[in-house]
Design a protein around this motif. Structure first.
Motif, short mmCIF file in Angstrom:
data_model
loop_
_atom_site.label_atom_id
_atom_site.label_comp_id
_atom_site.label_asym_id
_atom_site.label_seq_id
_atom_site.Cartn_x
_atom_site.Cartn_y
_atom_site.Cartn_z
N PRO A 11 0.82 -1.20 0.00
CA PRO A 11 0.00 0.00 0.00
C PRO A 11 0.86 1.26 0.00
CG PRO A 11 -0.94 -1.63 1.48
CD PRO A 11 0.40 -2.17 1.04
N GLY A 12 0.63 2.13 -0.97
CA GLY A 12 1.34 3.39 -1.05
C GLY A 12 2.65 3.38 -1.80
N ILE A 13 3.15 2.21 -2.17
CA ILE A 13 4.47 2.16 -2.81
C ILE A 13 4.61 0.92 -3.68
CG2 ILE A 13 5.60 0.93 -0.91
CD1 ILE A 13 8.00 2.90 -1.35
N GLY A 14 5.37 1.07 -4.76
CA GLY A 14 5.63 -0.07 -5.64
C GLY A 14 6.92 0.15 -6.41
N ALA A 15 7.43 -0.91 -7.01
CA ALA A 15 8.65 -0.81 -7.80
C ALA A 15 8.69 -1.94 -8.82
CB ALA A 15 9.88 -0.87 -6.90
N PRO A 150 3.18 -14.73 -6.05
CA PRO A 150 3.38 -13.68 -5.06
C PRO A 150 3.82 -14.23 -3.72
CG PRO A 150 1.35 -13.31 -6.28
CD PRO A 150 1.83 -14.67 -6.66
N GLU A 151 4.81 -13.57 -3.11
CA GLU A 151 5.26 -13.96 -1.78
C GLU A 151 5.80 -12.74 -1.03
OE1 GLU A 151 9.72 -15.65 -2.12
OE2 GLU A 151 8.23 -16.95 -3.09
N PRO A 152 5.84 -12.80 0.31
CA PRO A 152 6.29 -11.64 1.09
C PRO A 152 7.72 -11.24 0.72
CG PRO A 152 5.20 -13.24 2.49
CD PRO A 152 5.39 -13.91 1.17
N TYR A 153 8.01 -9.95 0.87
CA TYR A 153 9.31 -9.41 0.49
C TYR A 153 9.71 -8.32 1.47
CZ TYR A 153 12.92 -7.31 -2.49
OH TYR A 153 14.11 -6.81 -2.99
N GLU A 154 10.95 -8.33 1.91
CA GLU A 154 11.45 -7.27 2.79
C GLU A 154 11.78 -6.04 1.96
OE1 GLU A 154 14.59 -8.42 5.36
OE2 GLU A 154 13.57 -10.21 6.12
N PHE A 155 11.04 -4.99 2.18
CA PHE A 155 11.12 -3.79 1.34
C PHE A 155 11.23 -2.58 2.26
CE2 PHE A 155 8.77 -1.26 -2.21
CZ PHE A 155 9.99 -0.94 -2.81
N ALA A 156 12.46 -2.14 2.49
CA ALA A 156 12.70 -1.07 3.45
C ALA A 156 11.99 0.22 3.04
CB ALA A 156 14.20 -0.82 3.58
N ASP A 164 9.41 7.08 -0.61
CA ASP A 164 10.08 7.82 -1.67
C ASP A 164 10.21 6.94 -2.90
OD1 ASP A 164 12.93 8.50 -3.01
OD2 ASP A 164 12.05 10.33 -2.18
N ALA A 165 9.70 7.43 -4.03
CA ALA A 165 9.72 6.63 -5.26
C ALA A 165 11.14 6.35 -5.73
CB ALA A 165 8.93 7.35 -6.35
N ALA A 166 12.02 7.34 -5.65
CA ALA A 166 13.39 7.14 -6.07
C ALA A 166 14.10 6.11 -5.20
CB ALA A 166 14.15 8.47 -6.05
N ALA A 167 13.83 6.17 -3.88
CA ALA A 167 14.43 5.19 -2.98
C ALA A 167 13.93 3.78 -3.28
CB ALA A 167 14.12 5.56 -1.53
N ALA A 168 12.65 3.67 -3.65
CA ALA A 168 12.09 2.36 -4.01
C ALA A 168 12.79 1.80 -5.24
CB ALA A 168 10.59 2.48 -4.26
N ALA A 169 12.99 2.64 -6.26
CA ALA A 169 13.67 2.19 -7.48
C ALA A 169 15.10 1.76 -7.17
CB ALA A 169 13.66 3.30 -8.52
N THR A 170 15.81 2.57 -6.39
CA THR A 170 17.21 2.24 -6.08
C THR A 170 17.31 0.98 -5.24
OG1 THR A 170 17.86 4.57 -6.22
CG2 THR A 170 19.29 3.11 -4.95
N GLU A 171 16.35 0.79 -4.32
CA GLU A 171 16.40 -0.40 -3.47
C GLU A 171 16.22 -1.68 -4.29
OE1 GLU A 171 14.18 -2.53 0.35
OE2 GLU A 171 13.83 -0.41 -0.07
N VAL A 172 15.25 -1.71 -5.19
CA VAL A 172 15.06 -2.95 -5.96
C VAL A 172 16.19 -3.15 -6.97
CG1 VAL A 172 12.56 -3.02 -5.63
CG2 VAL A 172 13.50 -1.92 -7.67
#
Length: 207
Positions: A11-15, A150-156, A164-172
């Motif tokens: 919810p609220g974020i994706g990548a 689909p399975e759970p994923y650790e997504f800081a 932050d969208a940029a942080a999401a892109a960089t993390e993945v």
């Protein structure tokens, strides 16, 4: 481990990340608010229909709800269009995924996608052996190979006080999966959708 392309939503974020052994010379570009995967200027010419596509789009529903769509192919556009017509996220994912089906390449590559709202997230995949659509409350991943359910994923990035969208892109892009190429991120709140991308795979740490 090589999982190919993958989507992470909460919810609220994706990548979305492109991982590729065959076509690594690609990048994400912003085309009037739509993020597009395509070849770099020095990429070899190819007639592969799965190399270029829109991978992230911002959407407004008929009730003015902001949503983001992320995915690994040409199905991203019809998913966005269904949402703009007022389809529920489940149906907006299922209809194009069923219609377009898995990619007709040498690997029967699944099509994967997610729809993100400010307080909701839905993830989907169509494989040779079936279709799965799930509404999720915690970060969830689906990939074209290995993790193709689909399975759970650790997504800081999903746990940040201000996602932050940029942080999401960089993390993945920096996730510990082989052959990273480029990535896109999206955040959604009451004010709308923010999209960002990261093409600098060489700058992120990998084992």
């Amino acid at each position: 481990m090589y999982v190919g392309r993958f989507v992470v939503v909460a919810p609220g974020i994706g990548a979305y990340r492109v991982s590729s052994r065959s076509f690594p010379n690609r990048r994400v570009t912003d085309r009037d608010g739509t993020l597009t995967v395509g070849p770099t200027p020095d990429a070899p010419e190819t007639d592969n229909p799965y190399v270029s596509y829109n991978c992230a789009r911002a959407v407004r529903t008929p009730t003015d709800e902001p949503l983001a769509v992320v995915g690994n192919g040409s199905h991203v556009d019809p998913i966005a269009e269904k949402l703009e017509l007022g389809y529920p996220a489940r149906d907006a994912l299922a209809t194009p995924l069923l219609a377009l089906d898995f990619e007709k390449d040498d690997y029967d590559t699944p099509r994967i996608a997610g729809v993100v709202g400010s307080e909701t997230a839905t993830i989907g995949v169509v494989r040779r052996d079936g279709l799965v659509i799930e509404a999720v409350e915690e970060p969830t991943i689906v990939a074209t190979y290995e993790t193709d359910s689909p399975e759970p994923y650790e997504f800081a990035a999903a746990d940040a006080e201000t996602p932050d969208a940029a942080a999401a892109a960089t993390e993945v892009l920096g996730a510990d999966f082989e052959h990273p190429v480029c990535a896109a991120g999206a955040t959604v709140d009451g004010d709308g959708v923010t999209l960002a991308f990261d093409n600098d795979a060489e700058s992120v740490a990998h084992d």
